[in-house]
Design a protein around this motif. Structure first.
Motif: not given
Ligand code: ADP
Length: 243
Positions: A36-39, A16, A42, A14, A213
């Protein structure tokens, strides 16, 4: 002051972060928004090498690190320039507020204990906890614990403070006091990068808003640019969903 170039990061298959470029000037308050989850987290963690980017260059001040192979001492030196405020505060449970703030100074920076205590008291006073110096985390509210986390970051006198969703673990009635403290330090001209879902706060405090995003920066600009005149459809969709 901070320059990120082509930062890529994957976890397994994946991807990121898909090649992030970002420049932050001294004294800027950059707020990173995005689904949420867009990096976002990280990216923040790559800046101090809590995550090693697979590729890309991170420059803070005159120090430059590239890719995933810098050695421990180089990473240690990079971390000296930064401080992070975590979602879950990450305080030592068996240490008092003051001891938590002193820890990084004495252990990591080698500051003598009496000097560290002076700095610790000053920073805890700054976040409104001058009367809670000797309380343990379990004796403090979530908002107070996070303010200890902020005092601990400030005590290190870093070149940049990285805030990773600093209010997302808090009960709603405690969010305001923490945002107020962050707002106050922002006014002192400390460079900050803040990941948050608090839109009103972002609008108030940011000198620049970055919308991410899918592991990419979609657009960035002043709070007015992003909130009043977003250029990208994905930004508009995101703002419609959350406001
Ligand atoms: P955001 O902060 O925007 O919500 P994150 O950076 O936390 O996004 O996560 C981006 C993606 O990376 C998510 O799909 C998440 O599950 C994944 N991810 C984050 N950290 C790890 C990890 N340590 N191991 C595997 N996957 C991870």
């Amino acid at each position: 002051m901070i320059q990120l170039e082509g930062i890529r990061k994957s976890f397994g298959k994946q991807q990121v972060l898909g090649g992030i470029n970002l420049t932050v000037q001294k004294g800027e308050v950059v707020v990173i928004l995005g689904p949420s989850g867009s990096g976002k987290t990280t990216l923040l963690r790559c800046i101090n090498y809590l995550e090693r980017p697979d590729q890309g260059v991170i420059q803070i001040g005159n120090q430059k690190l590239e890719g995933k192979h810098p050695g421990r001492s180089e990473i240690h030196r990079l971390r000296q320039r930064t401080a992070m405020v975590f979602q879950q505060y990450n305080l030592f449970k068996h240490k008092t507020a003051l001891e938590n703030v002193m820890e990084g100074l004495t252990i990591v920076r080698g500051v003598p204990r009496d000097t560290a205590a002076e700095i610790g008291i000053e920073m805890l006073e700054k976040v409104g906890l001058g009367d809670r110096l000797h309380y343990y985390p379990s004796q403090l509210s979530g908002g107070q614990q996070q303010r200890v986390g902020i005092a601990r970051a400030l005590a290190l006198n870093p070149e940049v403070i990285l805030f990773d969703e600093p209010t997302s673990a808090l009960d709603p009635e405690l969010v305001g006091e923490v945002l107020e403290v962050i707002r106050r330090i922002a006014e002192e001209g400390i460079t900050m990068i803040i990941v948050t879902h608090e839109m009103g706060f972002a609008r108030d405090v940011a000198s620049r808003v970055v919308f991410m995003d899918g592991g990419a920066i979609i657009e960035q600009g002043t709070p007015d640019d992003i909130f009043q005149r977003p250029r990208e459809e994905r930004t508009r969709q995101f703002l419609r969903r959350i406001t």
